[in-house]
Scaffold this motif. Structure first.
Motif, mmCIF file in Angstrom:
data_model
loop_
_atom_site.group_PDB
_atom_site.id
_atom_site.type_symbol
_atom_site.label_atom_id
_atom_site.label_comp_id
_atom_site.label_asym_id
_atom_site.label_seq_id
_atom_site.Cartn_x
_atom_site.Cartn_y
_atom_site.Cartn_z
ATOM 1 N N ALA A 1 0.821 -1.211 0.000
ATOM 2 C CA ALA A 1 0.000 0.000 0.000
ATOM 3 C C ALA A 1 0.856 1.263 0.000
ATOM 4 C CB ALA A 1 -0.928 -0.007 1.202
ATOM 5 N N SER A 2 1.988 1.235 0.700
ATOM 6 C CA SER A 2 2.805 2.453 0.775
ATOM 7 C C SER A 2 4.297 2.175 0.627
ATOM 8 C CB SER A 2 2.544 3.165 2.102
ATOM 9 O OG SER A 2 2.925 2.331 3.176
ATOM 10 N N CYS A 3 4.660 0.983 0.198
ATOM 11 C CA CYS A 3 6.084 0.625 0.093
ATOM 12 C C CYS A 3 6.375 -0.161 -1.172
ATOM 13 C CB CYS A 3 6.505 -0.273 1.262
ATOM 14 S SG CYS A 3 6.391 0.457 2.866
ATOM 15 N N ILE A 4 7.650 -0.146 -1.518
ATOM 16 C CA ILE A 4 8.188 -1.034 -2.535
ATOM 17 C C ILE A 4 9.194 -1.905 -1.804
ATOM 18 C CG2 ILE A 4 9.543 -1.190 -4.655
ATOM 19 C CD1 ILE A 4 8.467 1.684 -5.289
ATOM 20 N N TYR A 5 9.093 -3.215 -1.974
ATOM 21 C CA TYR A 5 9.958 -4.140 -1.252
ATOM 22 C C TYR A 5 10.977 -4.755 -2.202
ATOM 23 C CZ TYR A 5 6.050 -3.795 1.974
ATOM 24 O OH TYR A 5 5.068 -3.318 2.805
ATOM 25 N N ILE A 6 12.248 -4.710 -1.789
ATOM 26 C CA ILE A 6 13.295 -5.351 -2.579
ATOM 27 C C ILE A 6 14.080 -6.294 -1.671
ATOM 28 C CG2 ILE A 6 13.487 -3.446 -4.216
ATOM 29 C CD1 ILE A 6 16.025 -2.571 -2.799
ATOM 30 N N ASN A 7 14.497 -7.413 -2.231
ATOM 31 C CA ASN A 7 15.303 -8.354 -1.453
ATOM 32 C C ASN A 7 16.765 -7.936 -1.434
ATOM 33 O OD1 ASN A 7 13.274 -10.117 -0.571
ATOM 34 N ND2 ASN A 7 13.211 -11.081 -2.586
ATOM 35 N N LYS A 8 17.261 -7.533 -2.603
ATOM 36 C CA LYS A 8 18.642 -7.059 -2.685
ATOM 37 C C LYS A 8 18.779 -6.099 -3.850
ATOM 38 C CE LYS A 8 19.868 -11.409 -4.866
ATOM 39 N NZ LYS A 8 20.640 -12.603 -4.792
ATOM 40 N N LEU A 9 19.661 -5.132 -3.692
ATOM 41 C CA LEU A 9 19.841 -4.104 -4.719
ATOM 42 C C LEU A 9 20.282 -4.676 -6.056
ATOM 43 C CD1 LEU A 9 21.470 -0.995 -3.012
ATOM 44 C CD2 LEU A 9 19.254 -1.164 -4.126
ATOM 45 N N SER A 10 21.048 -5.751 -6.027
ATOM 46 C CA SER A 10 21.562 -6.319 -7.275
ATOM 47 C C SER A 10 20.441 -6.866 -8.171
ATOM 48 C CB SER A 10 22.592 -7.413 -6.989
ATOM 49 O OG SER A 10 21.999 -8.470 -6.250
ATOM 50 N N SER A 11 19.248 -7.073 -7.612
ATOM 51 C CA SER A 11 18.134 -7.578 -8.421
ATOM 52 C C SER A 11 17.249 -6.450 -8.961
ATOM 53 C CB SER A 11 17.287 -8.565 -7.612
ATOM 54 O OG SER A 11 16.666 -7.908 -6.533
ATOM 55 N N VAL A 12 17.692 -5.197 -8.748
ATOM 56 C CA VAL A 12 16.911 -4.038 -9.155
ATOM 57 C C VAL A 12 17.704 -3.216 -10.171
ATOM 58 C CG1 VAL A 12 15.888 -1.883 -8.304
ATOM 59 C CG2 VAL A 12 15.747 -3.940 -6.925
ATOM 60 N N ASN A 13 17.005 -2.660 -11.148
ATOM 61 C CA ASN A 13 17.623 -1.778 -12.129
ATOM 62 C C ASN A 13 18.003 -0.477 -11.412
ATOM 63 O OD1 ASN A 13 17.858 0.413 -14.023
ATOM 64 N ND2 ASN A 13 16.854 -0.863 -15.564
ATOM 65 N N GLN A 14 19.307 -0.258 -11.221
ATOM 66 C CA GLN A 14 19.799 0.889 -10.451
ATOM 67 C C GLN A 14 19.438 2.234 -11.089
ATOM 68 O OE1 GLN A 14 21.933 0.406 -7.421
ATOM 69 N NE2 GLN A 14 20.907 -1.551 -7.669
#
Length: 142
Positions: free
Chosen positions: A107-120
């Motif tokens: 509802a108010s967050c974006i959840y990531i497990n690790k930065l390496s799995s996200v487009n920086q």
């Protein structure tokens, strides 16, 4: 009118990050801290016991409730890193979250497990756009 439970504190952000049990989350948190400081030009501040925030905005609802809250921020939680890009939760905010890659949204967050799995690059764009959106929507009265 009740105050927000989550308020800025004088606690050390680096000390908080260093308490992360996961070396991955600890490292990612220091990278996020540096990234958000660079993008926003704001110094990292602890909000409550577990949220790291950058900048503040003042809101006032039609109900009369008002207060201050962090403009953007994050929290290295046990299950995932919660990103608080408050602006992206507004219906008129235009950013395709799928550009980030492997994330979950709440509802108010974006959840990531690790930065390496996200487009920086997309993450930097989202932080900048979310920060700017809030600054324009809630201009400082100072």
């Amino acid at each position: 009118m009740a105050e927000n439970k989550t308020q800025p504190t004088a606690e050390s952000v680096d000390d908080f990050i260093n308490q992360c049990e996961s070396p991955q989350k600890r490292g990612d948190s220091f990278v996020l801290k540096k990234m958000m400081e660079e993008i926003t030009g704001e110094k990292a501040v602890m909000w409550g016991p577990s949220i790291i925030g950058f900048g503040t905005y003042h809101y006032k609802y039609d109900s009369g409730r008002e207060g201050d809250f962090l403009t953007v921020g994050f929290s290295p939680r046990k299950s995932a890193i919660s990103l608080y890009i408050i602006g992206c939760m507004h219906q008129d905010f235009d950013f395709p979250i799928e550009k980030l890659g492997k994330v979950k949204t709440g509802a108010s967050c974006i959840y990531i497990n690790k930065l390496s799995s996200v487009n920086q690059d997309a993450l930097r764009e989202l932080i900048a756009k979310g920060y700017q959106y809030m600054k324009e929507k809630y201009p400082s009265k100072i």
